[in-house]
Design a protein around this motif. Structure first.
Motif, PDB file in Angstrom:
ATOM      1  N   MET A   1       0.835  -1.189   0.000  1.00 30.95           N
ATOM      2  CA  MET A   1       0.000   0.000   0.000  1.00 30.95           C
ATOM      3  C   MET A   1       0.879   1.252   0.000  1.00 30.95           C
ATOM      4  SD  MET A   1      -3.089   1.243   0.042  1.00 30.95           S
ATOM      5  CE  MET A   1      -4.060  -0.199   0.508  1.00 30.95           C
ATOM      6  N   ARG A   2       0.535   2.201  -0.862  1.00 28.28           N
ATOM      7  CA  ARG A   2       1.211   3.487  -0.886  1.00 28.28           C
ATOM      8  C   ARG A   2       0.330   4.517  -0.178  1.00 28.28           C
ATOM      9  NH1 ARG A   2       5.423   3.435  -4.723  1.00 28.28           N
ATOM     10  NH2 ARG A   2       5.387   1.519  -5.978  1.00 28.28           N
ATOM     11  N   ALA A   3       0.957   5.349   0.635  1.00 26.07           N
ATOM     12  CA  ALA A   3       0.185   6.293   1.444  1.00 26.07           C
ATOM     13  C   ALA A   3      -0.636   7.238   0.580  1.00 26.07           C
ATOM     14  CB  ALA A   3       1.113   7.083   2.360  1.00 26.07           C
ATOM     15  N   THR A   4      -0.128   7.592  -0.601  1.00 25.51           N
ATOM     16  CA  THR A   4      -0.872   8.504  -1.468  1.00 25.51           C
ATOM     17  C   THR A   4      -2.124   7.853  -2.046  1.00 25.51           C
ATOM     18  OG1 THR A   4       0.603   7.875  -3.287  1.00 25.51           O
ATOM     19  CG2 THR A   4       1.114   9.913  -2.077  1.00 25.51           C
ATOM     20  N   ARG A   5      -2.208   6.535  -1.979  1.00 18.61           N
ATOM     21  CA  ARG A   5      -3.394   5.831  -2.468  1.00 18.61           C
ATOM     22  C   ARG A   5      -4.287   5.342  -1.324  1.00 18.61           C
ATOM     23  NH1 ARG A   5      -0.556   2.125  -7.207  1.00 18.61           N
ATOM     24  NH2 ARG A   5       0.360   3.863  -8.374  1.00 18.61           N
ATOM     25  N   PHE A   6      -3.933   5.742  -0.118  1.00 19.98           N
ATOM     26  CA  PHE A   6      -4.712   5.360   1.053  1.00 19.98           C
ATOM     27  C   PHE A   6      -5.289   6.637   1.647  1.00 19.98           C
ATOM     28  CE2 PHE A   6      -5.063   3.558   5.472  1.00 19.98           C
ATOM     29  CZ  PHE A   6      -5.920   2.514   5.136  1.00 19.98           C
TER      30      PHE A   6
ATOM     31  N   ILE B   1      -5.283   8.865   4.964  1.00 20.13           N
ATOM     32  CA  ILE B   1      -4.656   9.119   6.255  1.00 20.13           C
ATOM     33  C   ILE B   1      -5.123  10.487   6.734  1.00 20.13           C
ATOM     34  CG2 ILE B   1      -2.488   9.433   7.497  1.00 20.13           C
ATOM     35  CD1 ILE B   1      -1.190   7.630   5.325  1.00 20.13           C
ATOM     36  N   SER B   2      -5.737  10.525   7.914  1.00 20.19           N
ATOM     37  CA  SER B   2      -6.293  11.780   8.417  1.00 20.19           C
ATOM     38  C   SER B   2      -6.034  11.862   9.915  1.00 20.19           C
ATOM     39  CB  SER B   2      -7.793  11.841   8.124  1.00 20.19           C
ATOM     40  OG  SER B   2      -8.365  13.012   8.656  1.00 20.19           O
ATOM     41  N   THR B   3      -4.906  12.455  10.297  1.00 19.38           N
ATOM     42  CA  THR B   3      -4.544  12.545  11.708  1.00 19.38           C
ATOM     43  C   THR B   3      -4.837  13.945  12.254  1.00 19.38           C
ATOM     44  OG1 THR B   3      -2.276  13.106  11.115  1.00 19.38           O
ATOM     45  CG2 THR B   3      -2.771  10.778  11.516  1.00 19.38           C
ATOM     46  N   LEU B   4      -5.008  14.021  13.566  1.00 17.58           N
ATOM     47  CA  LEU B   4      -5.288  15.283  14.254  1.00 17.58           C
ATOM     48  C   LEU B   4      -4.241  15.520  15.335  1.00 17.58           C
ATOM     49  CD1 LEU B   4      -9.133  14.792  14.858  1.00 17.58           C
ATOM     50  CD2 LEU B   4      -8.080  16.149  13.034  1.00 17.58           C
ATOM     51  N   LYS B   5      -3.879  16.773  15.534  1.00 20.89           N
ATOM     52  CA  LYS B   5      -2.946  17.093  16.612  1.00 20.89           C
ATOM     53  C   LYS B   5      -3.623  17.020  17.977  1.00 20.89           C
ATOM     54  CE  LYS B   5       0.329  19.891  13.981  1.00 20.89           C
ATOM     55  NZ  LYS B   5       1.005  21.205  13.859  1.00 20.89           N
ATOM     56  N   GLU B   6      -4.900  17.357  18.024  1.00 16.43           N
ATOM     57  CA  GLU B   6      -5.649  17.350  19.277  1.00 16.43           C
ATOM     58  C   GLU B   6      -6.890  16.489  19.130  1.00 16.43           C
ATOM     59  OE1 GLU B   6      -4.591  18.702  22.014  1.00 16.43           O
ATOM     60  OE2 GLU B   6      -2.864  19.745  21.140  1.00 16.43           O
TER      61      GLU B   6
ATOM     62  N   ARG C   1      -7.724  10.834  17.043  1.00 19.86           N
ATOM     63  CA  ARG C   1      -6.574  11.569  16.512  1.00 19.86           C
ATOM     64  C   ARG C   1      -5.902  10.825  15.353  1.00 19.86           C
ATOM     65  NH1 ARG C   1      -2.098  12.693  20.320  1.00 19.86           N
ATOM     66  NH2 ARG C   1      -1.322  13.703  18.412  1.00 19.86           N
ATOM     67  N   ALA C   2      -5.879   9.490  15.442  1.00 19.73           N
ATOM     68  CA  ALA C   2      -5.229   8.687  14.402  1.00 19.73           C
ATOM     69  C   ALA C   2      -6.113   8.476  13.177  1.00 19.73           C
ATOM     70  CB  ALA C   2      -4.807   7.337  14.976  1.00 19.73           C
ATOM     71  N   GLY C   3      -7.317   9.027  13.196  1.00 18.39           N
ATOM     72  CA  GLY C   3      -8.202   8.918  12.039  1.00 18.39           C
ATOM     73  C   GLY C   3      -8.752   7.524  11.834  1.00 18.39           C
ATOM     74  N   MET C   4      -8.958   6.784  12.928  1.00 21.21           N
ATOM     75  CA  MET C   4      -9.466   5.412  12.822  1.00 21.21           C
ATOM     76  C   MET C   4     -10.981   5.333  12.928  1.00 21.21           C
ATOM     77  SD  MET C   4      -6.509   3.462  14.973  1.00 21.21           S
ATOM     78  CE  MET C   4      -4.840   3.409  14.310  1.00 21.21           C
ATOM     79  N   ILE C   5     -11.569   6.257  13.665  1.00 23.32           N
ATOM     80  CA  ILE C   5     -13.018   6.323  13.795  1.00 23.32           C
ATOM     81  C   ILE C   5     -13.459   7.776  13.672  1.00 23.32           C
ATOM     82  CG2 ILE C   5     -13.239   4.253  15.211  1.00 23.32           C
ATOM     83  CD1 ILE C   5     -13.444   6.082  17.679  1.00 23.32           C
TER      84      ILE C   5
END
Length: 575
Positions: free
Chosen positions: A1-6, A8-13, A28-32
């Motif tokens: 898997m390449r990150a540009t094709r996945f 990914i949405s993370t948050l600082k807070e 924060r990790a963009g899992m839910i």
């Protein structure tokens, strides 16, 4: 898997409504992503973890001989009315009507549905034993959804149901599932403990809970470090703390204790240890038609706490409630705070905890405001009580198996196995024909794992100040490759692609971060997400013919020759 094709949405807070660490980190990790109260979208990163959890469960269930099927989320009310759970489940059971006004439920579990299948399909003892399972969405209308996936309303669960011809067969099926669950949690890479438990509203006889060990866990787990004894707090047996009762050595005396309603305050006033006091708890059992209401007085040592599950198992107390103040005054002639078993206004049913039954010269309320009795003794001042195990154990209590003392740790329940017996087959008339052609009730077992809850529990056990630390088996990706300046350096690009293709060919679940992020931001994302193995490719290392490896769990940077990195990673994954 390449990150540009996945995605990914993370948050600082973390969002303001995230309460516990697993909820904060998953957001924060963009899992839910929250959709409504107790209802979440599972984002691509989180869904990868869920699928890995499901795959491990499915492999071990299949290995144990269980057969996968799928039962519907929406089920007709008639099935739940057959077992009585339509009424007993209360507001947690989501009830809906279709366009024709017919009642349905959104299933929280599937005992009724599977029993309906089996009663129409299983005819003969020759078809037994059998064990069906499914992995399906569940819904429980929690009064106060909280903690993200830990106590949401919609969740995914694996539930399995075994059917046997007799109790011996049920015990064998139960052991097979217990062993399968042990293998499942071992494969997850989590610290866990299986403990004896109470069956609760689901019914049946024996059961065990599987808990992920975590200091933030809601449940207290009781165990003996020097033996195999383990139980949850509801089921842990509390032995008497003295083997016999000492002889009375003091006269019963009414002593002024103005304003001292708690055992701690009374003990301090009288300069006595708290363990010399007895607390009184008043319960009521409402009358059935043609009978009178009953009032019960339960006695515990001053430093002990009531275990309501144990109380409900005392004969006559299955449907108890706590007495109102007016009922207490009616039977004791006194407000709460000064109650005791001596000299009640009206007769009450008296039950003493095992430890209290062996106490002598104890202190209790005098049933008069501002006064307590000292020097109270069984036999002389009070009739011998009914004795029962009423309390929660505490650390240091003797282990019920006689092999040491008890310790307590916190855990998060993620699995439960039950021996249901004929609880559902009797209500739903699920029978089979034995060798003599006679109908017999099916013996049933039930086995559940909270699939989505595993995510929250795993994080509560595995995190640091940077983010999540996933066990490799359930991580969203096993390995992340982080190239430094891949868009600017031909050497970095070439070696990154070579390693990426080599790991893919070896079956490694690897993601290549080709987003072009700065190193600090890139590393921070993957530390937050919790990928357990990281490889850094940069010009500086390549000049020395090496790549950098870092383990997410407290690992120091290790420099590995370029040609050896793929084999090095595979060896780490195999550990």
């Amino acid at each position: 898997m390449r990150a540009t094709r996945f995605f990914i949405s993370t948050l600082k807070e973390a969002p303001a409504d995230a309460e516990i660490i697993s909820h904060k980190l998953m957001m924060r990790a963009g899992m839910i992503k929250r959709l409504g109260s107790g209802i979440y979208n599972y984002m691509p990163m989180g869904l990868r973890i869920i699928r890995k959890v499901e795959n491990i469960i499915r492999e071990e269930m299949n290995r144990a001989g269980a057969i996968e099927m799928l039962m519907p989320v929406v089920q007709p009310a008639e099935l739940w009315q057959e077992t009585g759970r339509w009424d007993k489940m209360g507001p947690e059971l989501m009830r809906v009507k279709d366009r024709h006004g017919r009642d349905f439920i959104i299933q929280p579990t599937s005992e009724e549905a599977i029993t309906d299948v089996v009663r129409s399909e299983i005819r003969s003892y020759r078809q037994l034993p059998v064990n069906f399972y499914h992995i399906q969405t569940k819904f429980r209308d929690e009064r106060r959804p909280r903690f993200g996936l830990m106590r949401g309303r919609e969740f995914t669960m694996k539930d399995a149901y075994s059917f046997d011809r007799d109790t011996d067969g049920l015990k064998k099926s139960y052991q097979i599932m217990y062993d399968a669950y042990t293998s499942i949690f071992q494969r997850f890479g989590l610290q866990f403990r299986a403990v004896a438990a109470d069956n609760g509203a689901i019914g049946g006889s024996g059961s065990h809970e599987f808990h992920v060990i975590a200091e933030t866990g809601e449940d207290a787990l009781v165990y003996c470090p020097t033996s195999d004894y383990a139980a949850n707090m509801e089921a842990a047996e509390a032995l008497a703390l003295s083997d016999s009762r000492a002889a009375a050595s003091a006269a019963m005396t009414k002593t002024a204790t103005p304003g001292k309603e708690k055992c701690e305050d009374v003990a301090a006033l009288l300069n006595l240890p708290l363990t010399a006091t007895v607390k009184s708890i008043v319960l009521a059992v409402d009358a059935d038609e043609g009978k009178e209401k009953q009032i019960w007085l339960l006695l515990l040592r001053g430093d002990h706490e009531l275990n309501e599950v144990k109380v409900s198992k005392v004969a006559g107390l299955a449907n108890f409630r706590f007495a109102s103040e007016s009922e207490i005054v009616e039977y004791f002639g006194c407000k709460p705070g000064y109650l005791g078993p001596v000299g009640t206004v009206k007769p009450v049913n008296l039950v003493a905890d095992r430890t209290v039954a062996n106490m002598a010269d104890f202190v209790c309320g005098a049933n008069e405001e501002g006064y307590h009795l000292t020097g109270v003794n069984w036999g002389r001042d009070l009739p011998e009580p009914v004795v029962a195990d009423l309390r929660n154990v505490v650390a240091g209590d003797p282990s019920p198996d006689g092999k040491g003392v008890l310790a307590i740790q916190r855990g998060i329940e993620v699995g439960h196995v039950f021996q249901l017996g004929t609880r559902y087959s009797e209500d739903m008339k699920a029978t089979f024909l034995d060798e003599n052609g006679k109908p017999q009730l099916l013996q049933m077992g039930c086995y559940g794992i909270g699939v989505t809850r595993i995510l929250g529990a795993a994080i509560e056990q595995n995190y640091d100040d940077k983010g999540i630390i996933w066990p490799t088996a359930i991580a969203p990706f096993e390995v992340v490759i982080c190239p430094m300046g891949m868009d600017r350096s031909e050497a970095v690009r070439t070696e990154t692609e070579n390693l990426y293709q080599a790991l893919l060919a070896a079956g490694v679940d690897v993601i290549l971060d080709d987003r072009g992020e700065r190193p600090g931001a890139m590393f921070a994302d993957w530390e937050l997400i919790g990928v357990p193995h990281r490889v850094v490719v940069g010009d500086r290392g390549l000049k020395e013919g090496k790549l950098e490896y870092v383990a997410r769990r407290g690992g120091e940077a290790v420099h590995v020759p370029v040609a050896e990195m793929a084999a090095f990673i595979q060896a780490r994954l195999a550990e």
